[in-house]
Design a protein around this motif. Structure first.
Motif, PDB file in Angstrom:
ATOM      1  N   LEU A  49     -14.014  15.319 -10.966  1.00 12.18           N
ATOM      2  CA  LEU A  49     -13.767  15.729  -9.920  1.00 12.18           C
ATOM      3  C   LEU A  49     -13.975  17.133  -9.278  1.00 12.18           C
ATOM      4  N   LEU A  50     -14.099  18.026 -10.165  1.00 11.37           N
ATOM      5  CA  LEU A  50     -14.424  19.747  -9.922  1.00 11.37           C
ATOM      6  C   LEU A  50     -15.716  19.764  -9.827  1.00 11.37           C
ATOM      7  N   LYS A  97     -11.554  12.004 -14.784  1.00  9.60           N
ATOM      8  CA  LYS A  97     -13.116  11.562 -15.343  1.00  9.60           C
ATOM      9  C   LYS A  97     -13.462  10.515 -14.470  1.00  9.60           C
ATOM     10  N   PHE A  98     -13.853  10.625 -13.430  1.00  7.27           N
ATOM     11  CA  PHE A  98     -14.354   9.461 -12.223  1.00  7.27           C
ATOM     12  C   PHE A  98     -15.239   8.711 -12.884  1.00  7.27           C
ATOM     13  N   VAL A 113     -11.906   8.731  -3.942  1.00  7.04           N
ATOM     14  CA  VAL A 113     -13.013   9.947  -3.440  1.00  7.04           C
ATOM     15  C   VAL A 113     -13.097   9.462  -2.069  1.00  7.04           C
ATOM     16  N   LEU A 114     -13.438   8.309  -1.725  1.00  6.79           N
ATOM     17  CA  LEU A 114     -13.815   7.990  -0.132  1.00  6.79           C
ATOM     18  C   LEU A 114     -12.844   8.575   0.731  1.00  6.79           C
ATOM     19  N   LEU A 160      -3.295   6.602  -3.045  1.00  4.72           N
ATOM     20  CA  LEU A 160      -4.029   7.591  -1.959  1.00  4.72           C
ATOM     21  C   LEU A 160      -3.144   8.444  -1.039  1.00  4.72           C
ATOM     22  N   THR A 161      -1.759   8.714  -1.363  1.00  6.13           N
ATOM     23  CA  THR A 161      -1.051   9.781  -0.986  1.00  6.13           C
ATOM     24  C   THR A 161      -0.263  10.756  -1.818  1.00  6.13           C
ATOM     25  N   SER A 162      -0.367  11.891  -1.644  1.00  5.99           N
ATOM     26  CA  SER A 162       0.561  12.881  -2.418  1.00  5.99           C
ATOM     27  C   SER A 162       1.804  13.633  -1.880  1.00  5.99           C
TER      28      SER A 162
END
Lengths: 290, 275
Positions: A40-41, A256-257, B128-129, B215-217
């Motif tokens: 992620l980072l 960890k993508f 990610v998208l 997909l939401t937080s």
């Protein structure tokens, strides 16, 4: 129809866009990510080849998640299939109140999985209904309830899954039973075949395509279970399945993508092989039966 | 052909059927029972029959928690996704049934492909998208990826193939435009298939947990299943309120099911037979 080609494309455009953006692109990107150390980072990431895959099969968490997944799939499918067929046979004939029984059996399969998981968390808890039932038949339930015990948690969730799924597959078996020509039974009757003989020689062989459909669909679904574990045990007590592992390594604290994507593709490959094996197995059996 | 059934056989059959019915509906009955118990009541065996009765738990949910908001989100997303599927699945299914061009074959292949892909393979990149496209934590993430689906496209395609093209030809001769033909002539004819589709999409979407959760937080965007799943764990589990919330999630589905039972059953069996 050439003049209409533009229209055809325009009509399919919403689907193409949705599919391309939200499904096809992530599919490809996920495959690519599985070969990187993407996190992620991290500002950049590197191509690591098959390292993720090698690491996965040495990762005790991943291996145990696979084991749990297989226990779940192999332990539920036979029960779900046999029970739903038995239920379909039970409600197939004409009798008073048939619709009520069918509807009642089907009800769990349209109920939200989260709701069902919550209800069973209560039923399985210490002093809950299932513990009471266990006492009645002379068993000693686990001290902290069925879900807070590594020896029973996964099996408790599996039992719930069978309970939830049988009504749905019962309906599909019913549709399959309806499609069997009545003349076959009439002919068998004339030849003096017993009901059991009719079941083995007519019903079972004729239901083979439906059974294949049910077994394949149900195992694909079961390979992907997550919600039950998330709601009921948070993946503890030996219930973390592979999708839970993917969620845990990819989307909770670790992010960890790359590693999680590799795990997702490993699962995808396993599901593919498993489905293929089922197709081959059923086709073989079909050849010998005639 | 109805065979006469002896009395003992009948008794055996009905006790089997009845016992099974109890096993299948008991958990749901228990949920409704607990939802109406007073907050202090114990959840013992006896409380199934005796014990208190109150509507207070439901009122508490709306006053003290965000369950009202979750309910609104679920309804909004459910309705929009269902409408989107009706329009877009119809358009794509119609195209697949009527125009046999190269683009069509490509469409068909993608439909098959997506049927085979386990959705969870895409979660990381989809996450990610959605973050990159600023869809994360918005209604867009809850709605956009689910506006069209391959099962719906198939359902419509099968149905349109049974509709004679002569109907559209007649409308064309009368000078109607293509889109008018599509939505004013063909779509109404496809109503049975679209009804089945609408019910299935709404149910699936209403009950879905995984993607809305991933997909939401933000709490304002939780749907009912997400809200329920994250409701516990603050203190000791408050079963009365949790089951009241669960009942809220089940009631619309239950009501629709009772109203539309035949359609639901025929839709599921039709889908299975086609495979």
């Amino acid at each position: 129809m050439r003049a209409h080609r533009g229209i055809a494309l325009a009509l399919g455009l919403p689907w193409l866009l949705t599919f391309g953006l939200f499904w096809a692109f992530p599919m490809v990107y996920s495959l690519f990510m599985g070969f990187t150390d993407h996190q992620l980072l991290a500002k950049s990431f590197q191509w690591v080849g098959l390292d993720n895959y090698r690491a996965l099969f040495r990762d005790p968490d991943f291996v145990s998640s696979l084991k749990n997944t297989f226990v779940f799939v192999l332990g539920t499918i036979p029960f779900t299939t046999v029970l739903s067929l038995a239920m379909a046979l039970l409600v197939n004939r004409q009798f008073r109140g048939r619709g009520l029984f069918r509807a009642g059996y089907f009800l769990p399969s349209i109920t939200s999985l989260v709701v069902i998981s919550l209800i069973f968390t209560n039923l399985y808890s210490r002093g809950g209904y299932v513990a009471l039932l266990a006492h009645v038949i002379g068993l000693t339930p686990p001290e902290n309830g069925f879900l807070y015990d590594s020896g029973t948690a996964l099996y408790a969730i599996m039992a719930m899954d069978v309970w939830m799924a049988v009504g749905y597959y019962m309906l599909i078996f019913l549709a399959g039973l309806k499609a069997i020509p009545e003349e076959l039974y009439e002919a068998a009757e004339i030849n003096g075949a017993s009901p059991l003989r009719q079941f083995v020689s007519i019903t079972l062989p004729m239901l083979r395509p439906v059974t294949l459909f049910i077994v394949v669909i149900n195992s694909i679904k079961s390979f992907q279970i997550f919600t039950e574990m998330f709601v009921m045990t948070k993946g503890k007590f030996d219930t973390a399945t592979t999708v839970y592992f993917i969620y845990d390594t990819g989307l909770t604290t670790q992010f960890k993508f790359g590693y999680a994507s590799a795990a997702a593709y490993a699962l995808f490959a396993i599901i593919g092989l498993f489905s293929l094996a089922q197709f081959i197995l059923f086709r073989r059996r079909q050849e010998y039966s005639w | 052909m109805v065979r006469p059934v002896s009395l003992p056989a009948n008794a055996l059959r009905y006790s089997l059927l009845g016992g099974l019915l109890v096993v299948m509906v008991f958990p749901l009955v228990w949920m409704f029972r607990v939802a109406f118990l007073q907050p202090g009541d114990s959840l013992s065996f006896g409380s199934l029959f005796g014990g208190g009765f109150t509507f207070g738990n439901f009122a508490d949910l709306f006053v003290q928690t965000n369950m009202g908001r979750y309910l609104f989100n679920s309804a909004l997303v459910g309705i929009l996704v269902t409408l989107g599927n009706l329009v877009f699945c119809f358009m794509t299914g119609y195209t697949l049934a009527r125009y046999r061009t190269l683009t069509n074959k490509a469409l068909f292949v993608t439909v098959i492909l997506i049927l085979m892909i386990p959705a969870h393979v895409t979660i990381i990149p989809l996450y990610v998208l959605c973050v990159k496209a600023r869809l994360f934590d918005s209604y867009g993430a809850l709605i956009l990826p689910w506006l069209v689906n391959p099962i719906g496209i198939f359902l419509v395609k099968q149905y349109v193939e049974s509709v004679p093209p002569a109907m559209e030809e007649a409308a064309r001769v009368d000078g109607a435009g293509e889109f008018r033909i599509l939505f004013a002539v063909v779509m109404p004819v496809c109503r049975p298939a679209l009804a089945v589709l609408a019910i299935q999409i709404f149910f699936t979407n209403w009950n879905s947990f995984f993607f809305p959760y991933i997909l939401t937080s933000r709490e304002e965007l939780r749907t009912l299943p997400v809200g329920l799943a994250l409701f516990q764990g603050h203190q000791a589990v408050d079963w009365q309120h949790l089951m009241a919330g669960s009942a809220l999630a089940v009631l619309p589905v239950l009501a629709l099911f009772i109203l539309l039972q035949r359609r639901i059953v025929s839709g599921i069996t039709a889908g299975a037979i086609k495979q």
